[in-house]
Design an enzyme around this catalytic site. Structure first.
Site, PDB file in Angstrom:
ATOM      1  N   ARG A  66       0.824  -1.200   0.000  1.00 23.06           N
ATOM      2  CA  ARG A  66       0.000   0.000   0.000  1.00 23.06           C
ATOM      3  C   ARG A  66       0.866   1.262   0.000  1.00 23.06           C
ATOM      4  O   ARG A  66       1.783   1.393  -0.798  1.00 23.06           O
ATOM      5  CB  ARG A  66      -0.986  -0.048   1.159  1.00 23.06           C
ATOM      6  CG  ARG A  66      -2.066  -1.131   0.984  1.00 23.06           C
ATOM      7  CD  ARG A  66      -3.104  -1.104   2.064  1.00 23.06           C
ATOM      8  NE  ARG A  66      -4.247  -1.962   1.747  1.00 23.06           N
ATOM      9  CZ  ARG A  66      -5.225  -2.220   2.593  1.00 23.06           C
ATOM     10  NH1 ARG A  66      -5.210  -1.682   3.807  1.00 23.06           N
ATOM     11  NH2 ARG A  66      -6.232  -3.000   2.230  1.00 23.06           N
ATOM     12  N   SER A  67       0.608   2.205   0.912  1.00 28.24           N
ATOM     13  CA  SER A  67       1.284   3.502   0.820  1.00 28.24           C
ATOM     14  C   SER A  67       2.748   3.474   1.218  1.00 28.24           C
ATOM     15  O   SER A  67       3.442   4.491   1.049  1.00 28.24           O
ATOM     16  CB  SER A  67       0.550   4.538   1.673  1.00 28.24           C
ATOM     17  OG  SER A  67      -0.628   4.949   1.031  1.00 28.24           O
ATOM     18  N   ALA A  68       3.246   2.362   1.709  1.00 28.00           N
ATOM     19  CA  ALA A  68       4.700   2.260   1.876  1.00 28.00           C
ATOM     20  C   ALA A  68       5.388   2.388   0.524  1.00 28.00           C
ATOM     21  O   ALA A  68       6.582   2.703   0.449  1.00 28.00           O
ATOM     22  CB  ALA A  68       5.077   0.945   2.553  1.00 28.00           C
ATOM     23  N   THR A  69       4.627   2.169  -0.549  1.00 25.87           N
ATOM     24  CA  THR A  69       5.138   2.397  -1.908  1.00 25.87           C
ATOM     25  C   THR A  69       5.556   3.850  -2.104  1.00 25.87           C
ATOM     26  O   THR A  69       6.502   4.138  -2.853  1.00 25.87           O
ATOM     27  CB  THR A  69       4.047   2.058  -2.949  1.00 25.87           C
ATOM     28  OG1 THR A  69       3.426   0.819  -2.615  1.00 25.87           O
ATOM     29  CG2 THR A  69       4.631   1.969  -4.347  1.00 25.87           C
ATOM     30  N   LYS A  70       4.846   4.774  -1.463  1.00 25.71           N
ATOM     31  CA  LYS A  70       5.077   6.199  -1.702  1.00 25.71           C
ATOM     32  C   LYS A  70       6.516   6.613  -1.418  1.00 25.71           C
ATOM     33  O   LYS A  70       7.071   7.471  -2.108  1.00 25.71           O
ATOM     34  CB  LYS A  70       4.121   7.039  -0.864  1.00 25.71           C
ATOM     35  CG  LYS A  70       2.669   7.056  -1.340  1.00 25.71           C
ATOM     36  CD  LYS A  70       1.846   8.005  -0.478  1.00 25.71           C
ATOM     37  CE  LYS A  70       0.425   8.209  -1.008  1.00 25.71           C
ATOM     38  NZ  LYS A  70      -0.468   7.073  -0.685  1.00 25.71           N
TER      39      LYS A  70
END
Length: 389
Positions: A66-70
Site C-alpha cells: 500500500r502507501s509504503a510504496t510512496k
C-alpha cells in the site's frame, strides 16, 4: 510460532517481538528486516503466505505494501533532481503543461512531493479500470481544480499521488515510474520491489485481507477511531478525507492480478520486508560494504528529511509531518528517532531509515488493520530495534 530467518547477536529482542505479534497481536503472516550501517542484522518471516490460507510464508514471499510504496516512489524525483534532470522549485507545468489548468499554474514540483499540490480529491472519481489504464488518472488530476491554493497548505494525497508522480516522471524521463524504479533502483540494488508486478513474479505474492485487531493490541499514531473529529471525517461522504481515499471508486481488488500489474506508486507497490529495508539502507549509506550501492548524495538525503509540511493535515485530520515525499517522525507516525524518514502503508506495512543510528527497517504483512499509520505490530518491532541498539 515457527519463525524462520536470522538475527545478528544483540538483535534477539526483535525476534521475541516478532513472535509476540503472532501470539498477542493477531498476526497472520509477516516478515521484518533490519539493516544497520549497510549490513543486514534481522531477516525474519513466519505465519501463512495468504491471510486466509494455510501455506507457509516462504523466504521470498512478497506482499502489497500500500502507501509504503510512496516512499520508494518519492525517491525517483529526488534522484532525478540529484542528476540535474528535474528542478524541485520549477512549476509542475514546466514539465507537464496540462497540469496548469484550473488554477494550478503556481504548483511547484516540491508541492507534489510534500502533499501541498491541493489535488487530493477528484470531483469525478476514476473507476478501478481507469485507475490502471495509464492515462485516465493523469488526465483527471490535470483537469481537477485545487481544493486549496497549491503551496499554502497540506493534505495527504492518498490516491492521486499515483498519477501526480507517474505523469511527472514520464514527462521528464520518457519512462513509466515502474520501469524507472526497476531499471535504476531495484535492479542495481537487487531489491524485491515492484511498482507493476511482472507476471513471472506473481507466484511469490500472497493474498492480503482485513483482520480484526485484538483489544489488547491498541497503539499510538493515527487510527480510524481515536477522536470524534477523525471518525466524523471518515464517515462524511463530502469530507476531503473520504473523497481522497475514494478517488478510485469502487475501490479495486488489491489481490486482482490486473491491479498488482498496474503502476500505481501511491498504493500498489509489492515488496518483501528485505526489499524495503535494503532500499532505505541505500538511501543513507553503502549497502553490504559496497560504496557504489548507495542512492542519495548527502544533499539529497537532507532534502528527503527536511520538513516541508507540518501541522493539521486537511485530509488525515491530525497533525502530520512530511519531507519531500517521506513522512517524518511525529505523533501521528512515530519512527525510530527525530531524524527518521520513511512511509507507512495503511493497514500495517512500514519502511524507514534513521541516519543517526544507521538503521533501515522494513515490515510487511498480509493482515490489514484499520490503522492508517503506526500499526501496533510495526511499532512493537521498532521498539525492539531501539532496545537492541
Amino acid at each position: 510460532m515457527d519463525v524462520q530467518g536470522t538475527v545478528a547477536d544483540g538483535f534477539e529482542p526483535v525476534r521475541d517481538a516478532f513472535v509476540r505479534n503472532f501470539e498477542q497481536r493477531g498476526e497472520r503472516g509477516a516478515a521484518v528486516a533490519v539493516y544497520r550501517d549497510g549490513r543486514k542484522v534481522v531477516d525474519l518471516w513466519g505465519g501463512t503466505r495468504d491471510v486466509d490460507g494455510t501455506a507457509p510464508w516462504a523466504v521470498d514471499t512478497a506482499q502489497v505494501v500500500r502507501s509504503a510504496t510512496k516512499g520508494v516512489a518519492a525517491s525517483v524525483p529526488l534522484l532525478l533532481h540529484q542528476r540535474g534532470q528535474l528542478d524541485l522549485d520549477a512549476p509542475v507545468g514546466t514539465y507537464w503543461p496540462e497540469f496548469k489548468a484550473a488554477g494550478k499554474d503556481r504548483a511547484l514540483v516540491r508541492h507534489l512531493l510534500a502533499h501541498r499540490a491541493g489535488v487530493p480529491v477528484l470531483d469525478r472519481p476514476v473507476t478501478a479500470a481507469e485507475a490502471v489504464d495509464g492515462t485516465s488518472g493523469a488526465l483527471a488530476v490535470a483537469a481537477q481544480p485545487p481544493a486549496w491554493e497549491p503551496g499554502t497548505d497540506h493534505g495527504y494525497h492518498a490516491q492521486t499521488y499515483s498519477w501526480l508522480l507517474s505523469e511527472l516522471v514520464r514527462r521528464v524521463t520518457g519512462r513509466t515510474i515502474g520501469r524507472w524504479i526497476a531499471e535504476e533502483i531495484a535492479h542495481p540494488l537487487d531489491l524485491d520491489f515492484w511498482v507493476g508486478l511482472p507476471a513471472c513474479e506473481a507466484h511469490r505474492v500472497g493474498r492480503i485481507g482485513r483482520v480484526d485487531e485484538p483489544p489488547t493490541a491498541a497503539g499510538g499514531g493515527l487510527q480510524l477511531r481515536p477522536k470524534r473529529s477523525v471518525a466524523d471525517a471518515y464517515s462524511d461522504p463530502q469530507s476531503l478525507t473520504r473523497r481522497a481515499f475514494g478517488a478510485i471508486d469502487p475501490l479495486p481488488d488489491e489481490n486482482d492480478p490486473r491491479y498488482r500489474a498496474a503502476e500505481l506508486p501511491a498504493s500498489a507497490g509489492i515488496s518483501t520486508a528485505r526489499g524495503l529495508a535494503r532500499f532505505y539502507a541505500a538511501t543513507i549509506g553503502a549497502v553490504d560494504g559496497d560504496g557504489q550501492r548507495r542512492l542519495f548524495a548527502p544533499a539529497t538525503l537532507t532534502l528527503a528529511r527536511t520538513e516541508e509540511s507540518a501541522g493539521p493535515d486537511r485530509v488525515l485530520v491530525v497533525g502530520t509531518r512530511f519531507g519531500l515525499g517521506f513522512m517524518l517522525h511525529g505523533p501521528a507516525s512515530p519512527l525510530l528517532g527525530p531524524g527518521s524518514f520513511g512511509h507507512p502503508g495503511r493497514g500495517g506495512s512500514l519502511g524507514f531509515a534513521d541516519p543517526e543510528s544507521g538503521v533501515a527497517f522494513g515490515y510487511v504483512t498480509n493482515g490489514m488493520r484499520k490503522g492508517v499509520t503506526a500499526d501496533p505490530r510495526a511499532q512493537a518491532l521498532m521498539r525492539a530495534v531501539r532496545t537492541a541498539l
